[in-house]
Design a protein around this motif. Sequence first.
Motif, PDB file in Angstrom:
ATOM      1  N   ASP A 175      68.867  14.145  14.719  1.00 23.30           N
ATOM      2  CA  ASP A 175      68.247  15.305  14.070  1.00 23.30           C
ATOM      3  C   ASP A 175      69.300  16.282  13.568  1.00 23.30           C
ATOM      4  OD1 ASP A 175      65.645  14.401  14.630  1.00 23.30           O
ATOM      5  OD2 ASP A 175      65.544  15.499  16.527  1.00 23.30           O
ATOM      6  N   LEU A 176      70.282  16.552  14.413  1.00 25.76           N
ATOM      7  CA  LEU A 176      71.330  17.493  14.041  1.00 25.76           C
ATOM      8  C   LEU A 176      72.171  16.949  12.888  1.00 25.76           C
ATOM      9  CD1 LEU A 176      72.877  20.112  14.513  1.00 25.76           C
ATOM     10  CD2 LEU A 176      74.135  18.964  16.359  1.00 25.76           C
ATOM     11  N   ALA A 177      72.522  15.686  12.985  1.00 23.59           N
ATOM     12  CA  ALA A 177      73.324  15.072  11.923  1.00 23.59           C
ATOM     13  C   ALA A 177      72.575  15.090  10.592  1.00 23.59           C
ATOM     14  CB  ALA A 177      73.690  13.641  12.301  1.00 23.59           C
ATOM     15  N   ARG A 178      71.306  14.783  10.616  1.00 21.45           N
ATOM     16  CA  ARG A 178      70.503  14.776   9.384  1.00 21.45           C
ATOM     17  C   ARG A 178      70.390  16.190   8.807  1.00 21.45           C
ATOM     18  NH1 ARG A 178      66.631  11.554   6.704  1.00 21.45           N
ATOM     19  NH2 ARG A 178      68.174   9.923   7.184  1.00 21.45           N
ATOM     20  N   ALA A 179      70.219  17.172   9.669  1.00 19.88           N
ATOM     21  CA  ALA A 179      70.038  18.554   9.218  1.00 19.88           C
ATOM     22  C   ALA A 179      71.278  19.116   8.544  1.00 19.88           C
ATOM     23  CB  ALA A 179      69.653  19.445  10.402  1.00 19.88           C
ATOM     24  N   VAL A 180      72.470  18.656   9.005  1.00 23.64           N
ATOM     25  CA  VAL A 180      73.721  19.241   8.523  1.00 23.64           C
ATOM     26  C   VAL A 180      74.515  18.247   7.670  1.00 23.64           C
ATOM     27  CG1 VAL A 180      75.775  20.526   9.271  1.00 23.64           C
ATOM     28  CG2 VAL A 180      73.707  20.628  10.628  1.00 23.64           C
TER      29      VAL A 180
ATOM     30  N   ASN B   1      65.091  25.177  13.681  1.00 24.84           N
ATOM     31  CA  ASN B   1      66.246  25.070  12.801  1.00 24.84           C
ATOM     32  C   ASN B   1      67.432  24.584  13.640  1.00 24.84           C
ATOM     33  OD1 ASN B   1      67.333  27.343  14.146  1.00 24.84           O
ATOM     34  ND2 ASN B   1      66.556  28.770  12.590  1.00 24.84           N
ATOM     35  N   VAL B   2      68.614  24.493  13.040  1.00 26.79           N
ATOM     36  CA  VAL B   2      69.775  23.942  13.753  1.00 26.79           C
ATOM     37  C   VAL B   2      70.108  24.781  14.984  1.00 26.79           C
ATOM     38  CG1 VAL B   2      72.259  23.534  13.567  1.00 26.79           C
ATOM     39  CG2 VAL B   2      70.742  22.782  11.741  1.00 26.79           C
ATOM     40  N   ARG B   3      70.086  26.072  14.831  1.00 28.77           N
ATOM     41  CA  ARG B   3      70.396  26.957  15.958  1.00 28.77           C
ATOM     42  C   ARG B   3      69.385  26.777  17.094  1.00 28.77           C
ATOM     43  NH1 ARG B   3      73.554  31.354  16.823  1.00 28.77           N
ATOM     44  NH2 ARG B   3      72.810  32.942  18.262  1.00 28.77           N
ATOM     45  N   GLN B   4      68.124  26.666  16.755  1.00 28.39           N
ATOM     46  CA  GLN B   4      67.085  26.481  17.777  1.00 28.39           C
ATOM     47  C   GLN B   4      67.182  25.110  18.436  1.00 28.39           C
ATOM     48  OE1 GLN B   4      63.998  27.373  14.977  1.00 28.39           O
ATOM     49  NE2 GLN B   4      63.604  29.411  15.847  1.00 28.39           N
ATOM     50  N   LEU B   5      67.599  24.103  17.674  1.00 24.06           N
ATOM     51  CA  LEU B   5      67.810  22.775  18.256  1.00 24.06           C
ATOM     52  C   LEU B   5      68.948  22.821  19.272  1.00 24.06           C
ATOM     53  CD1 LEU B   5      67.254  19.742  18.381  1.00 24.06           C
ATOM     54  CD2 LEU B   5      68.777  19.448  16.425  1.00 24.06           C
ATOM     55  N   ALA B   6      70.028  23.527  18.932  1.00 26.41           N
ATOM     56  CA  ALA B   6      71.130  23.693  19.882  1.00 26.41           C
ATOM     57  C   ALA B   6      70.636  24.393  21.141  1.00 26.41           C
ATOM     58  CB  ALA B   6      72.265  24.476  19.243  1.00 26.41           C
ATOM     59  N   ASN B   7      69.795  25.401  20.971  1.00 32.78           N
ATOM     60  CA  ASN B   7      69.229  26.111  22.119  1.00 32.78           C
ATOM     61  C   ASN B   7      68.426  25.159  23.001  1.00 32.78           C
ATOM     62  OD1 ASN B   7      68.462  28.864  23.396  1.00 32.78           O
ATOM     63  ND2 ASN B   7      66.484  27.882  23.071  1.00 32.78           N
ATOM     64  N   HIS B   8      67.631  24.294  22.369  1.00 33.56           N
ATOM     65  CA  HIS B   8      66.830  23.321  23.119  1.00 33.56           C
ATOM     66  C   HIS B   8      67.712  22.418  23.967  1.00 33.56           C
ATOM     67  CE1 HIS B   8      63.903  20.173  23.999  1.00 33.56           C
ATOM     68  NE2 HIS B   8      64.751  19.293  23.478  1.00 33.56           N
ATOM     69  N   MET B   9      68.814  21.962  23.416  1.00 31.88           N
ATOM     70  CA  MET B   9      69.688  21.062  24.148  1.00 31.88           C
ATOM     71  C   MET B   9      70.429  21.781  25.274  1.00 31.88           C
ATOM     72  SD  MET B   9      69.246  18.043  23.101  1.00 31.88           S
ATOM     73  CE  MET B   9      70.683  17.272  23.830  1.00 31.88           C
ATOM     74  N   ILE B  10      70.818  23.018  25.039  1.00 28.83           N
ATOM     75  CA  ILE B  10      71.474  23.794  26.102  1.00 28.83           C
ATOM     76  C   ILE B  10      70.488  24.072  27.226  1.00 28.83           C
ATOM     77  CG2 ILE B  10      72.475  26.046  26.656  1.00 28.83           C
ATOM     78  CD1 ILE B  10      73.599  26.026  23.731  1.00 28.83           C
TER      79      ILE B  10
ATOM     80  N   TRP C  53      73.518  27.106  10.291  1.00 27.66           N
ATOM     81  CA  TRP C  53      72.760  27.305  11.524  1.00 27.66           C
ATOM     82  C   TRP C  53      71.268  27.522  11.282  1.00 27.66           C
ATOM     83  CZ3 TRP C  53      74.855  25.575  15.670  1.00 27.66           C
ATOM     84  CH2 TRP C  53      76.242  25.593  15.811  1.00 27.66           C
ATOM     85  N   GLU C  54      70.904  27.954  10.082  1.00 25.42           N
ATOM     86  CA  GLU C  54      69.498  28.163   9.765  1.00 25.42           C
ATOM     87  C   GLU C  54      68.878  26.960   9.051  1.00 25.42           C
ATOM     88  OE1 GLU C  54      68.081  30.844  11.052  1.00 25.42           O
ATOM     89  OE2 GLU C  54      70.096  31.369  11.794  1.00 25.42           O
ATOM     90  N   ASN C  55      69.628  25.894   8.868  1.00 21.13           N
ATOM     91  CA  ASN C  55      69.080  24.699   8.219  1.00 21.13           C
ATOM     92  C   ASN C  55      67.888  24.156   8.980  1.00 21.13           C
ATOM     93  OD1 ASN C  55      71.319  24.949   6.568  1.00 21.13           O
ATOM     94  ND2 ASN C  55      71.858  22.768   6.652  1.00 21.13           N
ATOM     95  N   ALA C  56      66.916  23.656   8.254  1.00 27.02           N
ATOM     96  CA  ALA C  56      65.778  22.984   8.880  1.00 27.02           C
ATOM     97  C   ALA C  56      66.231  21.664   9.493  1.00 27.02           C
ATOM     98  CB  ALA C  56      64.690  22.734   7.846  1.00 27.02           C
ATOM     99  N   THR C  57      65.542  21.216  10.536  1.00 28.00           N
ATOM    100  CA  THR C  57      65.825  19.926  11.171  1.00 28.00           C
ATOM    101  C   THR C  57      64.589  19.038  11.076  1.00 28.00           C
ATOM    102  OG1 THR C  57      65.008  20.394  13.407  1.00 28.00           O
ATOM    103  CG2 THR C  57      67.217  21.215  12.844  1.00 28.00           C
ATOM    104  N   PRO C  58      64.720  17.741  11.364  1.00 28.68           N
ATOM    105  CA  PRO C  58      63.540  16.874  11.391  1.00 28.68           C
ATOM    106  C   PRO C  58      62.489  17.306  12.416  1.00 28.68           C
ATOM    107  CG  PRO C  58      65.508  15.556  11.162  1.00 28.68           C
ATOM    108  CD  PRO C  58      65.974  16.961  11.442  1.00 28.68           C
ATOM    109  N   CYS C  59      62.884  18.085  13.415  1.00 25.18           N
ATOM    110  CA  CYS C  59      61.912  18.723  14.324  1.00 25.18           C
ATOM    111  C   CYS C  59      61.453  19.997  13.620  1.00 25.18           C
ATOM    112  CB  CYS C  59      62.550  19.061  15.663  1.00 25.18           C
ATOM    113  SG  CYS C  59      63.053  17.628  16.626  1.00 25.18           S
TER     114      CYS C  59
END
Length: 199
Positions: free
Chosen positions: A132-137, A41-50, A31-37
């Motif tokens: 982005d999520l797929a690349r991050a994880v 991080n992964v958790r914050q990207l999930a927050n953005h989508m929600i 969940w703390e992995n960096a993303t291309p954005c």
Amino acid sequence: MNDTDSTLLSYFDTAADGFCDRLRSVPDTCWENATPCTEWNVRQLANHMIQGSRIYTSLLRGGSSAEFMANLDHEALNGDLVTTYRGAVAECRAAFRAVGALDRIVDYPFGPVPGRQLLGLYVVDAVTHTWDLARAVRLDERLNAPTVHWILNNFQWIYHGVSESPITDSNRYYGSPTESPMSDTSEQDRLLHTMGRKL
């Protein structure tokens, strides 16, 4: 853009479900992995989508651009993330499917757009962030090919009149397009390069 409303709504479903498929496969340690954005991080990207799904729902129901911007970075992560995401998407899906929603002009903060165009904006965001999520994880990075094809064929329509977009000079919310390494790049790679992703 000559697609039927039913076809447009199917792209919404495919894009939202694609992100959900990756989200439910995120290991607990990632969940703390960096993303291309780079700002998320992964958790914050999930927050953005929600939160994005909730904000689009609000716009379709008469919400203002000021409310959109005020809630853009609001913390939406409570409880199980997959369940929270599914609930937000279900509300957004219902809002897009409401009678007259696709023809209604909404107060999008970067220019008023009809609900039909707002749906296109949602689809691009969801598809791009799925990668982005797929690349991050390190999950499957293959995007739904018909949806990617539709986005590329309708890119100018999707962003018509939108001041913050990949087709304007603004880099506030979108990275500058990156160069494709070869002329025979796939449609998925073309889209990701257009959205500023480095492959």
